[in-house]
Design a protein around this motif. Structure first.
Motif, PDB file in Angstrom:
ATOM      1  N   TYR A 160       0.795  -1.229   0.000  1.00  8.52           N
ATOM      2  CA  TYR A 160       0.000   0.000   0.000  1.00  8.52           C
ATOM      3  C   TYR A 160       0.830   1.284   0.000  1.00  8.52           C
ATOM      4  CZ  TYR A 160      -3.799  -3.190   1.063  1.00  8.52           C
ATOM      5  OH  TYR A 160      -4.716  -4.212   1.005  1.00  8.52           O
ATOM      6  N   VAL A 161       2.159   1.170   0.112  1.00 12.86           N
ATOM      7  CA  VAL A 161       3.004   2.366   0.068  1.00 12.86           C
ATOM      8  C   VAL A 161       3.984   2.284  -1.099  1.00 12.86           C
ATOM      9  CG1 VAL A 161       4.677   3.798   1.304  1.00 12.86           C
ATOM     10  CG2 VAL A 161       2.791   2.736   2.546  1.00 12.86           C
ATOM     11  N   TYR A 162       4.788   1.226  -1.126  1.00 10.58           N
ATOM     12  CA  TYR A 162       5.825   1.139  -2.156  1.00 10.58           C
ATOM     13  C   TYR A 162       5.234   1.056  -3.569  1.00 10.58           C
ATOM     14  CZ  TYR A 162       9.504  -0.776  -5.071  1.00 10.58           C
ATOM     15  OH  TYR A 162      10.381  -0.983  -6.107  1.00 10.58           O
ATOM     16  N   LEU A 163       4.308   0.136  -3.783  1.00 14.50           N
ATOM     17  CA  LEU A 163       3.744  -0.041  -5.131  1.00 14.50           C
ATOM     18  C   LEU A 163       3.024   1.214  -5.639  1.00 14.50           C
ATOM     19  CD1 LEU A 163       2.429  -3.731  -5.006  1.00 14.50           C
ATOM     20  CD2 LEU A 163       4.596  -2.864  -5.891  1.00 14.50           C
ATOM     21  N   PRO A 164       2.161   1.867  -4.823  1.00 15.90           N
ATOM     22  CA  PRO A 164       1.544   3.108  -5.312  1.00 15.90           C
ATOM     23  C   PRO A 164       2.571   4.213  -5.581  1.00 15.90           C
ATOM     24  CG  PRO A 164       0.297   2.241  -3.462  1.00 15.90           C
ATOM     25  CD  PRO A 164       1.564   1.443  -3.541  1.00 15.90           C
ATOM     26  N   MET A 165       3.621   4.307  -4.770  1.00 16.45           N
ATOM     27  CA  MET A 165       4.643   5.333  -5.010  1.00 16.45           C
ATOM     28  C   MET A 165       5.324   5.099  -6.355  1.00 16.45           C
ATOM     29  SD  MET A 165       6.446   5.945  -1.275  1.00 16.45           S
ATOM     30  CE  MET A 165       7.513   7.246  -1.920  1.00 16.45           C
ATOM     31  N   VAL A 166       5.685   3.847  -6.625  1.00 13.42           N
ATOM     32  CA  VAL A 166       6.326   3.528  -7.905  1.00 13.42           C
ATOM     33  C   VAL A 166       5.372   3.802  -9.054  1.00 13.42           C
ATOM     34  CG1 VAL A 166       7.280   1.659  -9.297  1.00 13.42           C
ATOM     35  CG2 VAL A 166       7.913   1.855  -6.899  1.00 13.42           C
ATOM     36  N   TYR A 167       4.106   3.444  -8.891  1.00 13.27           N
ATOM     37  CA  TYR A 167       3.133   3.651  -9.964  1.00 13.27           C
ATOM     38  C   TYR A 167       2.908   5.137 -10.226  1.00 13.27           C
ATOM     39  CZ  TYR A 167      -0.865   2.687 -12.949  1.00 13.27           C
ATOM     40  OH  TYR A 167      -1.712   2.600 -14.026  1.00 13.27           O
ATOM     41  N   ARG A 168       3.026   5.953  -9.192  1.00 16.00           N
ATOM     42  CA  ARG A 168       2.866   7.394  -9.362  1.00 16.00           C
ATOM     43  C   ARG A 168       4.076   8.053 -10.024  1.00 16.00           C
ATOM     44  NH1 ARG A 168      -0.800  10.589  -6.473  1.00 16.00           N
ATOM     45  NH2 ARG A 168      -2.430   9.420  -5.370  1.00 16.00           N
ATOM     46  N   GLY A 169       5.150   7.286 -10.238  1.00 17.60           N
ATOM     47  CA  GLY A 169       6.308   7.819 -10.926  1.00 17.60           C
ATOM     48  C   GLY A 169       7.464   8.195 -10.030  1.00 17.60           C
ATOM     49  N   TYR A 170       7.345   7.943  -8.719  1.00 17.96           N
ATOM     50  CA  TYR A 170       8.460   8.231  -7.817  1.00 17.96           C
ATOM     51  C   TYR A 170       9.606   7.251  -8.082  1.00 17.96           C
ATOM     52  CZ  TYR A 170       5.204  11.156  -5.159  1.00 17.96           C
ATOM     53  OH  TYR A 170       4.311  12.126  -4.784  1.00 17.96           O
ATOM     54  N   SER A 171      10.812   7.644  -7.711  1.00 18.82           N
ATOM     55  CA  SER A 171      11.987   6.792  -7.906  1.00 18.82           C
ATOM     56  C   SER A 171      11.820   5.478  -7.141  1.00 18.82           C
ATOM     57  CB  SER A 171      13.249   7.508  -7.417  1.00 18.82           C
ATOM     58  OG  SER A 171      14.329   6.602  -7.298  1.00 18.82           O
ATOM     59  N   PRO A 172      11.904   4.324  -7.826  1.00 15.76           N
ATOM     60  CA  PRO A 172      11.795   3.045  -7.109  1.00 15.76           C
ATOM     61  C   PRO A 172      12.869   2.896  -6.035  1.00 15.76           C
ATOM     62  CG  PRO A 172      11.546   2.704  -9.465  1.00 15.76           C
ATOM     63  CD  PRO A 172      11.992   4.127  -9.284  1.00 15.76           C
ATOM     64  N   PHE A 173      14.073   3.395  -6.307  1.00 15.78           N
ATOM     65  CA  PHE A 173      15.169   3.250  -5.344  1.00 15.78           C
ATOM     66  C   PHE A 173      14.851   3.997  -4.054  1.00 15.78           C
ATOM     67  CE2 PHE A 173      19.129   4.646  -3.390  1.00 15.78           C
ATOM     68  CZ  PHE A 173      19.842   3.472  -3.324  1.00 15.78           C
ATOM     69  N   TRP A 174      14.501   5.293  -4.175  1.00 15.96           N
ATOM     70  CA  TRP A 174      14.237   6.079  -2.968  1.00 15.96           C
ATOM     71  C   TRP A 174      12.917   5.696  -2.327  1.00 15.96           C
ATOM     72  CZ3 TRP A 174      18.197   7.905  -0.779  1.00 15.96           C
ATOM     73  CH2 TRP A 174      19.288   8.356  -1.533  1.00 15.96           C
ATOM     74  N   SER A 175      11.991   5.195  -3.114  1.00 14.42           N
ATOM     75  CA  SER A 175      10.760   4.669  -2.523  1.00 14.42           C
ATOM     76  C   SER A 175      11.071   3.464  -1.645  1.00 14.42           C
ATOM     77  CB  SER A 175       9.772   4.263  -3.624  1.00 14.42           C
ATOM     78  OG  SER A 175       9.381   5.377  -4.401  1.00 14.42           O
ATOM     79  N   THR A 242       3.128   3.596 -20.835  1.00 13.91           N
ATOM     80  CA  THR A 242       1.751   3.992 -20.523  1.00 13.91           C
ATOM     81  C   THR A 242       1.625   4.780 -19.223  1.00 13.91           C
ATOM     82  OG1 THR A 242       1.360   1.864 -19.425  1.00 13.91           O
ATOM     83  CG2 THR A 242       0.792   2.031 -21.760  1.00 13.91           C
ATOM     84  N   SER A 243       2.441   4.442 -18.222  1.00 10.63           N
ATOM     85  CA  SER A 243       2.278   5.050 -16.897  1.00 10.63           C
ATOM     86  C   SER A 243       3.479   5.864 -16.440  1.00 10.63           C
ATOM     87  CB  SER A 243       1.983   3.962 -15.856  1.00 10.63           C
ATOM     88  OG  SER A 243       0.879   3.182 -16.259  1.00 10.63           O
ATOM     89  N   GLY A 244       4.578   5.816 -17.179  1.00 11.07           N
ATOM     90  CA  GLY A 244       5.761   6.578 -16.785  1.00 11.07           C
ATOM     91  C   GLY A 244       6.496   5.997 -15.603  1.00 11.07           C
ATOM     92  N   ILE A 245       6.297   4.720 -15.314  1.00  6.61           N
ATOM     93  CA  ILE A 245       6.983   4.079 -14.190  1.00  6.61           C
ATOM     94  C   ILE A 245       8.466   3.934 -14.512  1.00  6.61           C
ATOM     95  CG2 ILE A 245       7.179   1.927 -12.857  1.00  6.61           C
ATOM     96  CD1 ILE A 245       4.208   1.556 -13.192  1.00  6.61           C
ATOM     97  N   GLN A 246       9.327   4.266 -13.545  1.00  6.86           N
ATOM     98  CA  GLN A 246      10.769   4.189 -13.733  1.00  6.86           C
ATOM     99  C   GLN A 246      11.217   2.737 -13.549  1.00  6.86           C
ATOM    100  OE1 GLN A 246      12.959   7.263 -11.546  1.00  6.86           O
ATOM    101  NE2 GLN A 246      11.071   8.454 -11.355  1.00  6.86           N
ATOM    102  N   VAL A 247      11.006   1.944 -14.577  1.00  6.99           N
ATOM    103  CA  VAL A 247      11.256   0.507 -14.467  1.00  6.99           C
ATOM    104  C   VAL A 247      12.735   0.196 -14.294  1.00  6.99           C
ATOM    105  CG1 VAL A 247       9.196  -0.053 -15.786  1.00  6.99           C
ATOM    106  CG2 VAL A 247      11.358   0.244 -16.986  1.00  6.99           C
ATOM    107  N   GLY A 248      13.619   1.097 -14.718  1.00 10.53           N
ATOM    108  CA  GLY A 248      15.050   0.828 -14.597  1.00 10.53           C
ATOM    109  C   GLY A 248      15.521   0.713 -13.164  1.00 10.53           C
ATOM    110  N   GLY A 249      14.802   1.317 -12.226  1.00 12.40           N
ATOM    111  CA  GLY A 249      15.217   1.276 -10.822  1.00 12.40           C
ATOM    112  C   GLY A 249      14.595   0.156 -10.021  1.00 12.40           C
TER     113      GLY A 249
END
Length: 388
Positions: A160-175, A242-249
């Protein structure tokens, strides 16, 4: 009877309320549909008859079964339908009468298109999880109950925190760093209370996680392996477009979350051991305390670093068996992206464990030898005795 200390619980409750508000806001996302699932649902049913089997004389299954299923959920609840079950390893199920299955179906008027998706194993999965939590609480007592609470909280934060943050486009690493920090603070506070020991364990865990991330980034820079080299990159590219997710991180954030458990183990164990050392020898010098902490930490380095390396190696066993069976040349194996990713995950996590030990010991030495040392140590000793 001891009076309940409201002042002690007000700050955590306020922080929890603010955190829940943040989580509710974070989950107000509108997902972009990647494929059309209009009219398609997954429903539960029970196999009542095998109309056509696909079992061969040699025990293998070829083709598909034709079965009758009584639906227990969905639009067709209570009705029996005739559907198929493929013999694939990923989808379908070897149906027998009485088996509970999940049916993928599309209903449009009187027309029904369906197939057996898999065996219904929801109850078994949840039962095993609940049995584990029950055993943890029974064996661990009050500490086990708090450990179960921290485990549930950690899992909820990932969903409920990490996945929505990543989906919103936040950095996966810092999330991932943020989620690891929050879950570490809550877990350590539940297990150790508001003491210096908890502060040391928390800071040491976060330091180890960040160090693991730093070394994974250095490994990536040196070898050219990035989050774009993962096996499911084609599907992830759809998310990126489609969603702008930073998949590289995602690769590096997954490493941080995977290594969090080992880091927490190291942090709390060292903090507890040094707390007891200070309690038993209150006049120990700073130098002697640091050396004692490092001796404890060195005993933990080997086992915990092995834990991470073996965990990632175990996850790659299927790939290693295939490489061995095909007798691939050394240069092909060592330069494979999948092998490189597994090596990076195991070594980077182990770097975090190894370097997290001196960081935790140094912080514990500093905090435990501050002025008013006797009072602080007595508090920590009392907290440790109560926990035991």
């Amino acid at each position: 009877m001891k009076r309940f200390d409201w002042k002690r619980w007000v700050p955590p409750l306020v922080l929890l309320a603010l955190f829940l508000v943040f989580v509710v806001w974070l989950n107000q996302v509108e997902k972009v549909p990647l494929i059309s699932r209009e009219g398609q649902t997954f429903e539960k049913g029970v196999v009542t008859a095998i109309l056509q089997d696909n079992l061969q004389p040699n025990g293998t299954r070829v083709g598909e079964q034709v079965v009758r299923v009584r639906m227990t959920t969905g639009e067709l609840e209570g009705q029996e339908i005739v559907t198929t079950s493929s013999a694939g390893f990923l989808f379908g199920a070897p149906c027998v009468e009485g088996m509970r299955v999940v049916v993928m179906q599309s209903v449009s008027g009187d027309s029904v298109v369906s197939s057996v998706y898999s065996q219904d194993r929801e109850f078994q999965v949840l039962a095993f999880a609940l049995i584990y939590l029950l055993v943890l609480c029974i064996v661990g007592g009050w500490q086990g109950i708090k450990g179960a609470g921290s485990l549930v909280f950690t899992f909820a934060c990932i969903i409920y925190v990490y996945l929505p943050m990543v989906y919103r486009g936040y950095s996966p690493f810092w999330s991932a760093v943020s989620v690891c920090a929050v879950t570490t603070v809550v877990s350590m506070w539940l297990l150790g209370g508001a003491t210096r020991k908890t502060l040391v364990a928390t800071a040491g865990t976060v330091a180890g996680v960040v160090l693991a991330g730093v070394f994974s980034s250095l490994f990536s820079f040196a070898t050219g392996i990035t989050g774009w080299n993962v096996s499911d990159i084609e599907s992830l590219m759809t998310l990126w477009n489609t969603s702008g997710i930073q998949v590289g991180g995602l690769l590096f954030s997954g490493l941080l979350i995977s290594s969090l458990g080992a880091m927490m183990d190291v942090g709390m164990s060292i903090a507890s051991a040094m707390t007891e050392i200070c309690a038993q020898t209150p006049h120990i010098s700073r130098r002697e305390l640091f050396q004692a902490g490092m001796r404890v930490g060195r005993d933990m380095m080997g086992t915990n670093s092995n834990t991470l390396i073996l965990a990632f190696a175990g996850g790659s066993l299927s790939m290693l068996v295939l490489d061995y069976a095909y007798d691939l040349p050394w240069l092909q194996i060592i330069n494979s992206n999948n092998i490189g990713i597994s090596i990076m995950q195991g070594l980077s996590g182990s770097f975090g464990v190894v370097l997290g030990v001196p960081a935790t010991v140094a912080l514990a030495t500093l905090l435990y030898t501050l002025p008013r040392r006797g009072q602080g140590r007595e508090e920590d000793r009392s907290s440790l005795s109560a926990a035991e």
